[in-house]
Scaffold this motif. Structure first.
Motif, PDB file in Angstrom:
ATOM      1  N   LEU A 125      71.481  -1.412   9.083  1.00 53.56           N
ATOM      2  CA  LEU A 125      71.807  -2.513   8.186  1.00 53.56           C
ATOM      3  C   LEU A 125      70.568  -3.360   7.905  1.00 53.56           C
ATOM      4  O   LEU A 125      70.299  -3.720   6.749  1.00 53.56           O
ATOM      5  CB  LEU A 125      72.921  -3.374   8.796  1.00 53.56           C
ATOM      6  N   LEU A 126      69.783  -3.648   8.926  1.00 54.51           N
ATOM      7  CA  LEU A 126      68.548  -4.409   8.720  1.00 54.51           C
ATOM      8  C   LEU A 126      67.573  -3.634   7.841  1.00 54.51           C
ATOM      9  O   LEU A 126      66.950  -4.196   6.935  1.00 54.51           O
ATOM     10  CB  LEU A 126      67.899  -4.758  10.057  1.00 54.51           C
ATOM     11  N   GLU A 127      67.436  -2.343   8.101  1.00 58.19           N
ATOM     12  CA  GLU A 127      66.531  -1.508   7.300  1.00 58.19           C
ATOM     13  C   GLU A 127      66.958  -1.499   5.835  1.00 58.19           C
ATOM     14  O   GLU A 127      66.125  -1.641   4.929  1.00 58.19           O
ATOM     15  CB  GLU A 127      66.482  -0.088   7.860  1.00 58.19           C
ATOM     16  N   LEU A 128      68.238  -1.303   5.576  1.00 58.14           N
ATOM     17  CA  LEU A 128      68.731  -1.309   4.199  1.00 58.14           C
ATOM     18  C   LEU A 128      68.512  -2.669   3.547  1.00 58.14           C
ATOM     19  O   LEU A 128      68.235  -2.753   2.348  1.00 58.14           O
ATOM     20  CB  LEU A 128      70.210  -0.925   4.145  1.00 58.14           C
ATOM     21  N   THR A 129      68.642  -3.734   4.316  1.00 60.78           N
ATOM     22  CA  THR A 129      68.419  -5.071   3.770  1.00 60.78           C
ATOM     23  C   THR A 129      66.964  -5.236   3.362  1.00 60.78           C
ATOM     24  O   THR A 129      66.671  -5.827   2.317  1.00 60.78           O
ATOM     25  CB  THR A 129      68.824  -6.147   4.793  1.00 60.78           C
ATOM     26  N   ILE A 130      66.063  -4.693   4.142  1.00 60.25           N
ATOM     27  CA  ILE A 130      64.639  -4.787   3.816  1.00 60.25           C
ATOM     28  C   ILE A 130      64.305  -3.920   2.611  1.00 60.25           C
ATOM     29  O   ILE A 130      63.648  -4.365   1.673  1.00 60.25           O
ATOM     30  CB  ILE A 130      63.772  -4.388   5.031  1.00 60.25           C
ATOM     31  N   THR A 131      64.770  -2.679   2.614  1.00 61.82           N
ATOM     32  CA  THR A 131      64.374  -1.745   1.547  1.00 61.82           C
ATOM     33  C   THR A 131      65.213  -1.885   0.292  1.00 61.82           C
ATOM     34  O   THR A 131      64.742  -1.564  -0.803  1.00 61.82           O
ATOM     35  CB  THR A 131      64.439  -0.286   2.034  1.00 61.82           C
ATOM     36  N   ASP A 132      66.449  -2.338   0.427  1.00 64.85           N
ATOM     37  CA  ASP A 132      67.362  -2.415  -0.717  1.00 64.85           C
ATOM     38  C   ASP A 132      67.898  -3.832  -0.894  1.00 64.85           C
ATOM     39  O   ASP A 132      69.094  -4.041  -1.117  1.00 64.85           O
ATOM     40  CB  ASP A 132      68.540  -1.457  -0.529  1.00 64.85           C
ATOM     41  N   ALA A 133      67.029  -4.820  -0.809  1.00 69.25           N
ATOM     42  CA  ALA A 133      67.454  -6.220  -0.915  1.00 69.25           C
ATOM     43  C   ALA A 133      68.216  -6.480  -2.211  1.00 69.25           C
ATOM     44  O   ALA A 133      69.067  -7.364  -2.274  1.00 69.25           O
ATOM     45  CB  ALA A 133      66.258  -7.156  -0.806  1.00 69.25           C
ATOM     46  N   ALA A 134      67.944  -5.706  -3.235  1.00 71.87           N
ATOM     47  CA  ALA A 134      68.644  -5.888  -4.513  1.00 71.87           C
ATOM     48  C   ALA A 134      70.147  -5.755  -4.336  1.00 71.87           C
ATOM     49  O   ALA A 134      70.925  -6.420  -5.029  1.00 71.87           O
ATOM     50  CB  ALA A 134      68.156  -4.861  -5.532  1.00 71.87           C
ATOM     51  N   ARG A 180      59.228  -7.040   7.042  1.00 71.75           N
ATOM     52  CA  ARG A 180      59.491  -6.379   8.332  1.00 71.75           C
ATOM     53  C   ARG A 180      59.055  -7.258   9.506  1.00 71.75           C
ATOM     54  O   ARG A 180      59.776  -7.400  10.491  1.00 71.75           O
ATOM     55  CB  ARG A 180      58.790  -5.031   8.400  1.00 71.75           C
ATOM     56  N   VAL A 181      57.877  -7.836   9.386  1.00 73.35           N
ATOM     57  CA  VAL A 181      57.370  -8.704  10.454  1.00 73.35           C
ATOM     58  C   VAL A 181      58.267  -9.927  10.606  1.00 73.35           C
ATOM     59  O   VAL A 181      58.655 -10.312  11.716  1.00 73.35           O
ATOM     60  CB  VAL A 181      55.903  -9.115  10.149  1.00 73.35           C
ATOM     61  N   ALA A 182      58.632 -10.540   9.485  1.00 74.37           N
ATOM     62  CA  ALA A 182      59.468 -11.745   9.519  1.00 74.37           C
ATOM     63  C   ALA A 182      60.865 -11.449  10.045  1.00 74.37           C
ATOM     64  O   ALA A 182      61.430 -12.243  10.805  1.00 74.37           O
ATOM     65  CB  ALA A 182      59.528 -12.365   8.124  1.00 74.37           C
ATOM     66  N   VAL A 183      61.441 -10.324   9.661  1.00 73.77           N
ATOM     67  CA  VAL A 183      62.772  -9.960  10.153  1.00 73.77           C
ATOM     68  C   VAL A 183      62.736  -9.749  11.664  1.00 73.77           C
ATOM     69  O   VAL A 183      63.608 -10.245  12.388  1.00 73.77           O
ATOM     70  CB  VAL A 183      63.321  -8.709   9.425  1.00 73.77           C
ATOM     71  N   ALA A 184      61.729  -9.033  12.148  1.00 68.46           N
ATOM     72  CA  ALA A 184      61.619  -8.814  13.601  1.00 68.46           C
ATOM     73  C   ALA A 184      61.500 -10.146  14.335  1.00 68.46           C
ATOM     74  O   ALA A 184      62.154 -10.354  15.368  1.00 68.46           O
ATOM     75  CB  ALA A 184      60.423  -7.917  13.905  1.00 68.46           C
ATOM     76  N   ALA A 185      60.706 -11.059  13.795  1.00 65.08           N
ATOM     77  CA  ALA A 185      60.547 -12.373  14.430  1.00 65.08           C
ATOM     78  C   ALA A 185      61.854 -13.152  14.387  1.00 65.08           C
ATOM     79  O   ALA A 185      62.256 -13.769  15.382  1.00 65.08           O
ATOM     80  CB  ALA A 185      59.429 -13.154  13.736  1.00 65.08           C
TER      81      ALA A 185
END
Length: 192
Positions: A94-103, A171-176
């Motif tokens: 879900l996090l990955e899809l949010t990063i790559t497919d934010a649209a 990616r960096v901000a989401v991990a933080a």
């Protein structure tokens, strides 16, 4: 000079092929340019006219829903697993899809505003709940963590993603951001 070949309009015979081309193009263009990209760009990327696009998808939301359903299908498949780390895999994807497919999260927000009966948040919660329950029982996450907490954390992650300069920064901000909430599940990648 040989005569030019005219492209033949195959009409209904090309409908399934055109629909698939539109969906593939929409995924690429939405991901690259955002949810509010002009639809003519998607039609052009798909190699079809705007009329063909609108015959299949009457508006932006209908097109985005169709593409987003592919994401939901993938998340449903992960959620259906009754494996030890299902929640972690589901949350990580879900996090990955949010990063790559934010649209598509933008579409989610627009859908909530435009469609009174849109049930996307409820569907997401329904995917998360059984995996979260198993993870709580196994002691892998806090017993106090709720599905509502996960949905709220996902909304916060989306905010981080849409305000980031690029995918690497996101990616960096989401991990933080995720690390600030210790009760959230860690993704399987964190354990490799």
């Amino acid at each position: 000079m040989p005569p030019q070949r005219r492209q033949i309009n195959r009409g209904p015979a090309a409908a399934a092929e055109n629909r698939a081309a539109i969906l593939a193009a929409a995924r690429r263009v939405f991901a690259a340019q955002g949810y509010h990209v002009p639809l003519y760009k998607i039609a052009r990327e798909a190699g079809v006219g705007q009329g063909v696009l609108y015959r299949h998808f009457p508006d932006r939301l209908a097109l985005a829903f169709a593409v987003f359903e592919e994401n939901f299908a993938e998340l449903r498949e992960i959620a259906a697993r009754e494996e030890d780390r299902t929640l972690e895999e589901l949350w990580g994807r879900l996090l990955e899809l949010t990063i790559t497919d934010a649209a598509f999260v933008e579409m989610f927000v627009d859908a909530r505003r435009a469609t009174a009966d849109y049930d996307g948040a409820e569907r997401l919660a329904a995917l998360l709940e059984p995996a979260l329950d198993r993870a709580r029982r196994a002691g892998r996450v806090s017993r106090d963590l709720t599905t509502a907490d996960l949905v709220l954390a996902h909304r916060m992650v989306f905010g981080v993603v849409v305000t980031s300069e690029d995918e690497d920064a996101a990616r960096v901000a989401v991990a933080a951001a995720v690390s600030l909430v210790p009760s959230l599940p860690s993704s399987p990648k964190d354990h490799r």
